[in-house]
Scaffold this motif. Sequence first.
Motif, PDB file in Angstrom:
ATOM      1  N   GLY A 203       0.794  -1.227   0.000  1.00 11.00           N
ATOM      2  CA  GLY A 203       0.000   0.000   0.000  1.00 11.00           C
ATOM      3  C   GLY A 203       0.820   1.268   0.000  1.00 11.00           C
ATOM      4  N   LEU A 204       2.138   1.174   0.258  1.00 12.23           N
ATOM      5  CA  LEU A 204       2.981   2.371   0.298  1.00 12.23           C
ATOM      6  C   LEU A 204       3.622   2.697  -1.046  1.00 12.23           C
ATOM      7  N   TRP A 205       3.650   1.727  -1.948  1.00 11.89           N
ATOM      8  CA  TRP A 205       4.300   1.952  -3.237  1.00 11.89           C
ATOM      9  C   TRP A 205       3.646   3.040  -4.084  1.00 11.89           C
ATOM     10  N   PRO A 206       2.328   3.213  -4.056  1.00 10.70           N
ATOM     11  CA  PRO A 206       1.739   4.317  -4.842  1.00 10.70           C
ATOM     12  C   PRO A 206       2.299   5.683  -4.471  1.00 10.70           C
ATOM     13  N   TYR A 207       2.617   5.885  -3.194  1.00  5.81           N
ATOM     14  CA  TYR A 207       3.176   7.171  -2.785  1.00  5.81           C
ATOM     15  C   TYR A 207       4.564   7.378  -3.378  1.00  5.81           C
ATOM     16  N   PHE A 208       5.343   6.312  -3.438  1.00  2.55           N
ATOM     17  CA  PHE A 208       6.658   6.410  -4.073  1.00  2.55           C
ATOM     18  C   PHE A 208       6.517   6.762  -5.547  1.00  2.55           C
ATOM     19  N   ILE A 209       5.548   6.130  -6.220  1.00  2.00           N
ATOM     20  CA  ILE A 209       5.336   6.401  -7.644  1.00  2.00           C
ATOM     21  C   ILE A 209       4.882   7.837  -7.856  1.00  2.00           C
ATOM     22  N   ILE A 210       4.037   8.351  -6.953  1.00  2.00           N
ATOM     23  CA  ILE A 210       3.604   9.747  -7.059  1.00  2.00           C
ATOM     24  C   ILE A 210       4.804  10.682  -6.958  1.00  2.00           C
ATOM     25  N   GLY A 211       5.706  10.411  -6.000  1.00  2.00           N
ATOM     26  CA  GLY A 211       6.900  11.242  -5.858  1.00  2.00           C
ATOM     27  C   GLY A 211       7.808  11.149  -7.075  1.00  2.00           C
ATOM     28  N   PHE A 212       7.950   9.947  -7.639  1.00  2.00           N
ATOM     29  CA  PHE A 212       8.803   9.759  -8.810  1.00  2.00           C
ATOM     30  C   PHE A 212       8.255  10.529 -10.012  1.00  2.00           C
ATOM     31  N   ILE A 213       6.953  10.428 -10.234  1.00  2.00           N
ATOM     32  CA  ILE A 213       6.336  11.151 -11.349  1.00  2.00           C
ATOM     33  C   ILE A 213       6.455  12.660 -11.157  1.00  2.00           C
ATOM     34  N   SER A 214       6.247  13.118  -9.910  1.00  2.00           N
ATOM     35  CA  SER A 214       6.329  14.557  -9.624  1.00  2.00           C
ATOM     36  C   SER A 214       7.715  15.109  -9.914  1.00  2.00           C
ATOM     37  N   SER A 215       8.743  14.306  -9.615  1.00  2.00           N
ATOM     38  CA  SER A 215      10.110  14.774  -9.809  1.00  2.00           C
ATOM     39  C   SER A 215      10.588  14.602 -11.251  1.00  2.00           C
ATOM     40  N   SER A 216      10.336  13.423 -11.834  1.00  2.00           N
ATOM     41  CA  SER A 216      10.918  13.102 -13.138  1.00  2.00           C
ATOM     42  C   SER A 216      10.134  13.671 -14.309  1.00  2.00           C
ATOM     43  N   PHE A 217       8.818  13.649 -14.220  1.00  2.00           N
ATOM     44  CA  PHE A 217       7.991  14.039 -15.368  1.00  2.00           C
ATOM     45  C   PHE A 217       7.371  15.423 -15.214  1.00  2.00           C
ATOM     46  N   LEU A 218       6.980  15.794 -14.004  1.00  2.00           N
ATOM     47  CA  LEU A 218       6.366  17.103 -13.796  1.00  2.00           C
ATOM     48  C   LEU A 218       7.396  18.178 -13.477  1.00  2.00           C
ATOM     49  N   GLY A 219       8.608  17.765 -13.083  1.00  2.00           N
ATOM     50  CA  GLY A 219       9.675  18.723 -12.832  1.00  2.00           C
ATOM     51  C   GLY A 219       9.455  19.594 -11.614  1.00  2.00           C
ATOM     52  N   LEU A 220       8.717  19.087 -10.622  1.00  2.00           N
ATOM     53  CA  LEU A 220       8.468  19.875  -9.416  1.00  2.00           C
ATOM     54  C   LEU A 220       9.722  19.942  -8.559  1.00  2.00           C
ATOM     55  N   ASN A 221       9.894  21.049  -7.836  1.00  2.00           N
ATOM     56  CA  ASN A 221      11.059  21.179  -6.958  1.00  2.00           C
ATOM     57  C   ASN A 221      10.817  20.436  -5.651  1.00  2.00           C
ATOM     58  N   MET A 222      11.846  20.420  -4.792  1.00  2.00           N
ATOM     59  CA  MET A 222      11.781  19.638  -3.564  1.00  2.00           C
ATOM     60  C   MET A 222      10.721  20.168  -2.601  1.00  2.00           C
ATOM     61  N   LEU A 223      10.512  21.481  -2.588  1.00  2.00           N
ATOM     62  CA  LEU A 223       9.494  22.054  -1.714  1.00  2.00           C
ATOM     63  C   LEU A 223       8.106  21.561  -2.100  1.00  2.00           C
ATOM     64  N   ALA A 224       7.808  21.576  -3.402  1.00  2.00           N
ATOM     65  CA  ALA A 224       6.499  21.104  -3.862  1.00  2.00           C
ATOM     66  C   ALA A 224       6.319  19.620  -3.571  1.00  2.00           C
ATOM     67  N   ILE A 225       7.359  18.827  -3.803  1.00  2.00           N
ATOM     68  CA  ILE A 225       7.273  17.386  -3.524  1.00  2.00           C
ATOM     69  C   ILE A 225       7.095  17.140  -2.030  1.00  2.00           C
ATOM     70  N   GLY A 226       7.770  17.958  -1.209  1.00  2.00           N
ATOM     71  CA  GLY A 226       7.607  17.831   0.233  1.00  2.00           C
ATOM     72  C   GLY A 226       6.183  18.126   0.678  1.00  2.00           C
ATOM     73  N   LEU A 227       5.566  19.148   0.078  1.00  2.00           N
ATOM     74  CA  LEU A 227       4.182  19.471   0.417  1.00  2.00           C
ATOM     75  C   LEU A 227       3.229  18.366  -0.021  1.00  2.00           C
ATOM     76  N   ILE A 228       3.470  17.811  -1.215  1.00  2.00           N
ATOM     77  CA  ILE A 228       2.646  16.690  -1.679  1.00  2.00           C
ATOM     78  C   ILE A 228       2.805  15.498  -0.743  1.00  2.00           C
ATOM     79  N   SER A 229       4.021  15.260  -0.281  1.00  2.00           N
ATOM     80  CA  SER A 229       4.265  14.156   0.646  1.00  2.00           C
ATOM     81  C   SER A 229       3.514  14.354   1.952  1.00  2.00           C
ATOM     82  N   ALA A 230       3.510  15.592   2.456  1.00  2.00           N
ATOM     83  CA  ALA A 230       2.788  15.885   3.697  1.00  2.00           C
ATOM     84  C   ALA A 230       1.292  15.627   3.528  1.00  2.00           C
ATOM     85  N   VAL A 231       0.752  16.022   2.375  1.00  2.00           N
ATOM     86  CA  VAL A 231      -0.671  15.787   2.110  1.00  2.00           C
ATOM     87  C   VAL A 231      -0.958  14.287   2.024  1.00  2.00           C
TER      88      VAL A 231
END
Length: 246
Positions: A203-231
């Motif tokens: 059940g935790l792997w989807p969150y990893f995939i969300i972070g990977f997509i956010s960084s690799s494909f959407l080009g979000l910075n670390m602050l944005a990824i951190g906020l998504i992780s908190a949510v």
Amino acid sequence: MMLIQALLIATWVVIAFIDEETLQFQLMRPIVTGPIVGLILGDLGTGLAVGAAIELMFIGVVFVGTAVPPDACIAASVATAFAVYTKTGVETAVALALPIAMIGQVISTIKYTVVNVAFHKWTDREASKGNSRGVLFSLLLPPLANIVLYGIPVFLAVYFGSDYITSLINLLPETFIDGLAIGGGMIGAVGFALLLTTLKGKGLWPYFIIGFISSSFLGLNMLAIGLISAVCCGLHAYFTNAKNVV
């Protein structure tokens, strides 16, 4: 000015090691130590960049049993200082981080296997005598020993090393520096691989995939990824608790 900066950096390293042995606010992590050293030297940007790069190198390194890992705090403090003084960038700092960390590993090994053992025997001896004051004194000395074991070497490295590191780097072949930098990047990859092994629950792997997509494909910075992780953490906790209640 150089003397004061070297003293401040050495003081921070001592405080970070005392924190590791007491409160554990994670002050010795490179992501914290790098910016602090950069702030002391008047170059916060380089401190942030070097701290983040070295943090990736040691993110998966943990203290397991009697195996003392390479010391990330000393590596971050000295490498950041060298990067600021020499203006050679993050790559050189990363290349220097691993050899410096290995030196810190030797110091930590001596501390845990010799110095701390001697203090522990002293504590046991005072406790057997019923001397509470002696026990308290023996417990206060090990954190202060960090001044000798870590503070003085860092001070000497920062104060005297900055004048010689530029000429030393110029003597090294460019391919050698590049090789060390690539090796540091590989260590970071190994660290992430070790962290991924902790994702036992499917059940935790989807969150990893969300972070990977956010960084690799959407080009979000670390602050944005951190906020998504908190949510994601908040939603996971909410729905998990709601499911348990039902």
